[in-house]
Design a protein around this motif. Structure first.
Motif, mmCIF file in Angstrom:
data_model
loop_
_atom_site.group_PDB
_atom_site.id
_atom_site.type_symbol
_atom_site.label_atom_id
_atom_site.label_comp_id
_atom_site.label_asym_id
_atom_site.label_seq_id
_atom_site.Cartn_x
_atom_site.Cartn_y
_atom_site.Cartn_z
ATOM 1 N N PRO A 75 -37.060 68.428 37.451
ATOM 2 C CA PRO A 75 -36.817 69.804 36.980
ATOM 3 C C PRO A 75 -36.700 69.960 35.474
ATOM 4 N N LYS A 76 -36.283 68.939 34.762
ATOM 5 C CA LYS A 76 -36.148 69.081 33.307
ATOM 6 C C LYS A 76 -37.516 69.147 32.635
ATOM 7 N N ASP A 77 -38.467 68.351 33.113
ATOM 8 C CA ASP A 77 -39.819 68.443 32.564
ATOM 9 C C ASP A 77 -40.516 69.724 33.018
ATOM 10 N N GLN A 116 -26.781 71.657 28.049
ATOM 11 C CA GLN A 116 -27.825 72.035 28.993
ATOM 12 C C GLN A 116 -28.097 70.925 30.000
ATOM 13 N N ASN A 117 -28.059 69.685 29.534
ATOM 14 C CA ASN A 117 -28.186 68.549 30.441
ATOM 15 C C ASN A 117 -27.124 68.600 31.531
ATOM 16 N N GLU A 118 -25.901 68.810 31.106
ATOM 17 C CA GLU A 118 -24.781 68.826 32.047
ATOM 18 C C GLU A 118 -24.909 69.988 33.025
ATOM 19 N N LYS A 119 -25.358 71.130 32.522
ATOM 20 C CA LYS A 119 -25.485 72.304 33.390
ATOM 21 C C LYS A 119 -26.545 72.081 34.457
ATOM 22 N N MET A 120 -27.708 71.552 34.055
ATOM 23 C CA MET A 120 -28.760 71.316 35.050
ATOM 24 C C MET A 120 -28.362 70.207 36.010
ATOM 25 N N ASP A 121 -27.719 69.164 35.509
ATOM 26 C CA ASP A 121 -27.250 68.079 36.377
ATOM 27 C C ASP A 121 -26.335 68.626 37.465
ATOM 28 N N LYS A 122 -25.457 69.538 37.074
ATOM 29 C CA LYS A 122 -24.487 70.110 38.014
ATOM 30 C C LYS A 122 -25.190 70.944 39.090
ATOM 31 N N SER A 140 -40.695 62.976 30.634
ATOM 32 C CA SER A 140 -39.490 62.924 29.784
ATOM 33 C C SER A 140 -39.613 63.688 28.471
ATOM 34 N N ASP A 141 -40.543 64.645 28.400
ATOM 35 C CA ASP A 141 -40.619 65.498 27.210
ATOM 36 C C ASP A 141 -39.362 66.358 27.061
ATOM 37 N N TRP A 142 -38.615 66.516 28.138
ATOM 38 C CA TRP A 142 -37.397 67.335 28.113
ATOM 39 C C TRP A 142 -36.380 66.832 27.087
ATOM 40 N N SER A 163 -42.626 85.962 26.383
ATOM 41 C CA SER A 163 -42.451 84.827 25.474
ATOM 42 C C SER A 163 -40.987 84.757 25.034
ATOM 43 N N TYR A 164 -40.622 83.633 24.443
ATOM 44 C CA TYR A 164 -39.223 83.395 24.062
ATOM 45 C C TYR A 164 -39.126 82.924 22.616
ATOM 46 N N ASP A 165 -38.168 83.506 21.899
ATOM 47 C CA ASP A 165 -37.946 83.103 20.510
ATOM 48 C C ASP A 165 -37.339 81.716 20.428
ATOM 49 N N THR A 166 -36.528 81.370 21.416
ATOM 50 C CA THR A 166 -35.866 80.071 21.386
ATOM 51 C C THR A 166 -35.875 79.410 22.765
ATOM 52 N N TRP A 167 -35.787 78.089 22.770
ATOM 53 C CA TRP A 167 -35.642 77.327 23.997
ATOM 54 C C TRP A 167 -34.366 77.722 24.729
ATOM 55 N N ASP A 168 -33.300 77.972 23.991
ATOM 56 C CA ASP A 168 -32.027 78.339 24.604
ATOM 57 C C ASP A 168 -32.165 79.595 25.450
ATOM 58 N N ASP A 169 -32.922 80.574 24.940
ATOM 59 C CA ASP A 169 -33.121 81.816 25.697
ATOM 60 C C ASP A 169 -33.894 81.547 26.991
ATOM 61 N N PHE A 170 -34.922 80.711 26.882
ATOM 62 C CA PHE A 170 -35.692 80.394 28.085
ATOM 63 C C PHE A 170 -34.833 79.635 29.090
ATOM 64 N N PHE A 171 -34.077 78.665 28.617
ATOM 65 C CA PHE A 171 -33.249 77.867 29.518
ATOM 66 C C PHE A 171 -32.292 78.767 30.301
ATOM 67 N N THR A 172 -31.725 79.751 29.644
ATOM 68 C CA THR A 172 -30.817 80.684 30.313
ATOM 69 C C THR A 172 -31.543 81.424 31.434
ATOM 70 N N ASP A 173 -32.753 81.902 31.166
ATOM 71 C CA ASP A 173 -33.519 82.616 32.183
ATOM 72 C C ASP A 173 -33.962 81.679 33.311
ATOM 73 N N PHE A 174 -34.355 80.457 32.960
ATOM 74 C CA PHE A 174 -34.799 79.496 33.968
ATOM 75 C C PHE A 174 -33.670 79.181 34.943
#
Length: 313
Positions: free
Chosen positions: A152-154, A284-290, A274-276, A171-182
């Motif tokens: 899921p991270k890749d 973000q790692n911890e959040k997705m792991d959870k 592993s591009d993630w 489109s997204y200005d930042t990775w953080d914004d996309f991660f929140t939506d994902f």
């Protein structure tokens, strides 16, 4: 297949042009609680899809967006061509002579499914849909399905770059914004974790084979051999090596650059594992792991993904 490829590219071109006329909040629509791109999907097509009649000899590839479906499409198309005694070459991009429909089941106009009834067998179809949103005839007729999954991270990382590269998505200005939506199901085709959870209910069925993107990267020849065996397509050693060579990242990207340079870098950006690690923060790692631990880790599909190997820093 060449005509099919041109058809798909033309379709994408028109969709991107249509999307350029829309505001960001108009690019997606919701159907049964899941978001889809408005310029390539429609509620009318989804409704028509419900009554689509699958054949027992159809070939279906299922995979969430950016899990490697374009790669597996090439492999499956080549295997089907071999089963029909068509000749593959290192240079050719495809071998079918007749135009085909857009391969993704849920993409296209509502009349598509009537036209598909006239296509000869075996018909090849791909889909990003969860099983409960597929036509019931697929399961009633025990159509063989190749289910492709990726860590899921890749998937999230690739989807972020894809969204910013192809205008049919917001489109997204930042990775953080996309991660929140994902992580909150606000991307096209919904939650990847829910997708995995729902498909896990089907993976023990004899007409479904599951393969991971990572295992195919590690040993493509073995993966192709297993896929061919699942679909009962005999392969010589020479044919096997040719399919592997034609489906390499370099070969597919070079081929697409010849036909449509503008989207080659979008569809085939890196093709690695592993591009993630270049994007994820510790939080973000911890959040997705959870979330993975809570929703997927205890399932057979979750174990097959080898999360500890591919998704732990």
């Amino acid at each position: 297949m060449e005509n099919s490829r041109k058809s798909l590219i033309d379709f994408v071109d028109k969709a991107v042009a249509a999307a350029s006329l829309l505001n960001r909040d108009e690019l997606m629509f919701s159907y049964k609680g899941i978001l889809y791109p408005v310029t390539i999907c429609s509620p009318e097509a989804f409704k028509a899809l419900e009554s689509f009649e699958a054949r027992s000899d159809d070939v279906i590839l299922a995979g969430y967006p950016k899990s490697g479906t374009n790669w597996l499409r090439r492999i499956l198309n080549d295997l089907i061509a071999i089963s029909q005694n068509k000749t593959l070459s290192k240079e050719s991009s495809g071998d079918a002579e007749k135009p085909e429909e857009i391969p993704y089941l849920e993409v296209g106009d509502p009349e598509k499914y009537e036209r598909m009834m006239k296509l000869p067998s075996p018909r090849f179809m791909a889909t990003h849909l969860c099983p409960e949103n597929l036509p019931t005839s697929i399961f009633r007729n025990k159509v063989k399905i190749l289910l492709l999954v990726r860590n899921p991270k890749d998937v999230a990382t690739s989807f972020f770059h894809f969204s910013n590269g192809l205008g049919i998505f917001p489109s997204y200005d930042t990775w953080d914004d996309f991660f929140t939506d994902f992580m909150s199901k606000k991307v096209a085709w919904g939650s990847y974790f829910e997708y995995l959870y729902e498909w896990n209910k089907y993976i023990d069925k004899e007409n479904i084979m599951t393969i991971t993107y990572e295992e195919l990267k590690e040993n493509c020849a073995l993966g192709v051999k297993n896929i061919a065996a699942f679909f009962r397509i005999p392969l010589t050693e020479e044919e096997l090596q040719l399919v592997v060579e034609r489906s390499s990242f370099q070969s597919m990207k070079k081929n697409l650059e010849k036909t449509h340079r503008t989207i080659s870098n979008i569809l085939f950006r890196k093709g690695g594992v592993s591009d993630w690690k270049n994007l994820f923060s510790e939080e973000q790692n911890e959040k997705m792991d959870k979330v993975f631990e809570e929703q997927v880790a205890g399932t057979k599909l979750g174990k097959k993904l080898k999360y500890d190997v591919y998704c732990k820093a």
